[in-house]
Design a protein around this motif. Structure first.
Motif, mmCIF file in Angstrom:
data_model
loop_
_atom_site.group_PDB
_atom_site.id
_atom_site.type_symbol
_atom_site.label_atom_id
_atom_site.label_comp_id
_atom_site.label_asym_id
_atom_site.label_seq_id
_atom_site.Cartn_x
_atom_site.Cartn_y
_atom_site.Cartn_z
ATOM 1 N N GLY A 1 0.817 -1.218 0.000
ATOM 2 C CA GLY A 1 0.000 0.000 0.000
ATOM 3 C C GLY A 1 0.845 1.260 0.000
ATOM 4 O O GLY A 1 0.556 2.223 -0.719
ATOM 5 N N ALA A 2 1.915 1.243 0.788
ATOM 6 C CA ALA A 2 2.808 2.405 0.821
ATOM 7 C C ALA A 2 3.500 2.588 -0.519
ATOM 8 O O ALA A 2 3.663 3.716 -0.997
ATOM 9 N N GLY A 3 3.886 1.484 -1.141
ATOM 10 C CA GLY A 3 4.523 1.563 -2.462
ATOM 11 C C GLY A 3 3.562 2.108 -3.504
ATOM 12 O O GLY A 3 3.936 2.936 -4.343
ATOM 13 N N LEU A 4 2.324 1.652 -3.465
ATOM 14 C CA LEU A 4 1.312 2.149 -4.399
ATOM 15 C C LEU A 4 1.062 3.640 -4.198
ATOM 16 O O LEU A 4 0.971 4.403 -5.160
ATOM 17 N N GLU B 1 13.752 13.822 -12.968
ATOM 18 C CA GLU B 1 14.812 12.996 -12.373
ATOM 19 C C GLU B 1 14.714 13.003 -10.841
ATOM 20 O O GLU B 1 14.875 11.957 -10.202
ATOM 21 N N ARG B 2 14.460 14.178 -10.256
ATOM 22 C CA ARG B 2 14.324 14.264 -8.803
ATOM 23 C C ARG B 2 13.116 13.476 -8.308
ATOM 24 O O ARG B 2 13.179 12.785 -7.287
ATOM 25 N N ILE B 3 12.016 13.566 -9.031
ATOM 26 C CA ILE B 3 10.801 12.840 -8.647
ATOM 27 C C ILE B 3 11.059 11.339 -8.695
ATOM 28 O O ILE B 3 10.706 10.603 -7.765
ATOM 29 N N LEU B 4 11.691 10.878 -9.775
ATOM 30 C CA LEU B 4 11.953 9.446 -9.911
ATOM 31 C C LEU B 4 12.972 8.951 -8.893
ATOM 32 O O LEU B 4 12.844 7.836 -8.366
ATOM 33 N N ALA B 5 13.969 9.767 -8.582
ATOM 34 C CA ALA B 5 14.945 9.387 -7.556
ATOM 35 C C ALA B 5 14.254 9.281 -6.195
ATOM 36 O O ALA B 5 14.507 8.343 -5.432
ATOM 37 N N SER B 6 13.383 10.211 -5.915
ATOM 38 C CA SER B 6 12.637 10.184 -4.650
ATOM 39 C C SER B 6 11.747 8.945 -4.586
ATOM 40 O O SER B 6 11.657 8.285 -3.548
ATOM 41 N N LEU B 7 11.117 8.608 -5.706
ATOM 42 C CA LEU B 7 10.283 7.410 -5.744
ATOM 43 C C LEU B 7 11.145 6.175 -5.471
ATOM 44 O O LEU B 7 10.759 5.311 -4.678
ATOM 45 N N GLY B 8 12.293 6.106 -6.102
ATOM 46 C CA GLY B 8 13.189 4.972 -5.863
ATOM 47 C C GLY B 8 13.579 4.856 -4.401
ATOM 48 O O GLY B 8 13.583 3.756 -3.838
ATOM 49 N N ASP B 9 13.859 5.990 -3.787
ATOM 50 C CA ASP B 9 14.197 5.991 -2.359
ATOM 51 C C ASP B 9 13.030 5.501 -1.508
ATOM 52 O O ASP B 9 13.209 4.713 -0.583
ATOM 53 N N ARG B 10 11.839 5.976 -1.829
ATOM 54 C CA ARG B 10 10.659 5.596 -1.052
ATOM 55 C C ARG B 10 10.329 4.107 -1.218
ATOM 56 O O ARG B 10 9.910 3.455 -0.274
#
Length: 116
Positions: free
Chosen positions: A30-33, A104-113
Motif C-alpha cells: 500500500g505504501a509503495g502504491l 529525475e528528482r521525482i523518480l529518484a525520490s520514488l526509488g528511495d521511497r
C-alpha cells in the motif's frame, strides 16, 4: 526450532502470526502504491516557464518538455529575427531542461521511497 517455524496452532515461535506477516506485506504494498501514485501525479503536473535573460521571450513547457506557451512582447520592431530565434530556442531548451531535472528528482525520490 528457528524463529520462523510455527507450532501446531499456526502461531510462529516468537509470537508473530502468519497474519501479522501478511499485514506487513500488505502495508508495504500500500505504501509503495501510494508513493507511485504521488510520483505519477507530480510527473504529470511538472511544468516550467523560463524568461530569456534579455527579457525578450518567455517559454512554457509541459511535463514532457513540449512547448505549451511562447510569450513575446507586443512589438518586435527593431528586433533581429536571428536574435529572436536564438532566444526562443535557448529559452525553450532551458525550460525543457528544468522539467527533465524535476522528473529525475521525482523518480529518484520514488526509488528511495520504494527501497525503504
Amino acid at each position: 526450532m528457528s524463529g520462523d517455524e510455527t507450532v501446531n496452532d499456526g502461531t510462529a515461535v516468537g509470537g508473530a502470526t502468519p497474519r501479522d506477516d501478511m499485514d506487513v506485506v500488505v502495508a508495504r504494498a500500500g505504501a509503495g502504491l501510494a508513493a507511485m501514485d504521488d510520483a505519477l501525479h507530480q510527473l504529470s503536473t511538472a511544468r516550467s516557464r523560463v524568461t530569456h535573460s534579455s527579457g525578450l521571450v518567455a517559454v512554457e513547457v509541459d511535463e514532457q518538455g513540449g512547448m505549451t506557451g511562447l510569450f513575446l512582447p507586443d512589438s518586435l520592431a527593431g528586433v533581429d529575427a536571428g536574435e529572436l530565434g536564438r532566444a526562443v530556442v535557448e529559452t525553450a531548451a532551458r525550460a525543457a531542461q528544468l522539467v527533465a531535472e524535476r522528473r529525475e528528482r521525482i523518480l529518484a525520490s520514488l526509488g528511495d521511497r520504494l527501497s525503504d
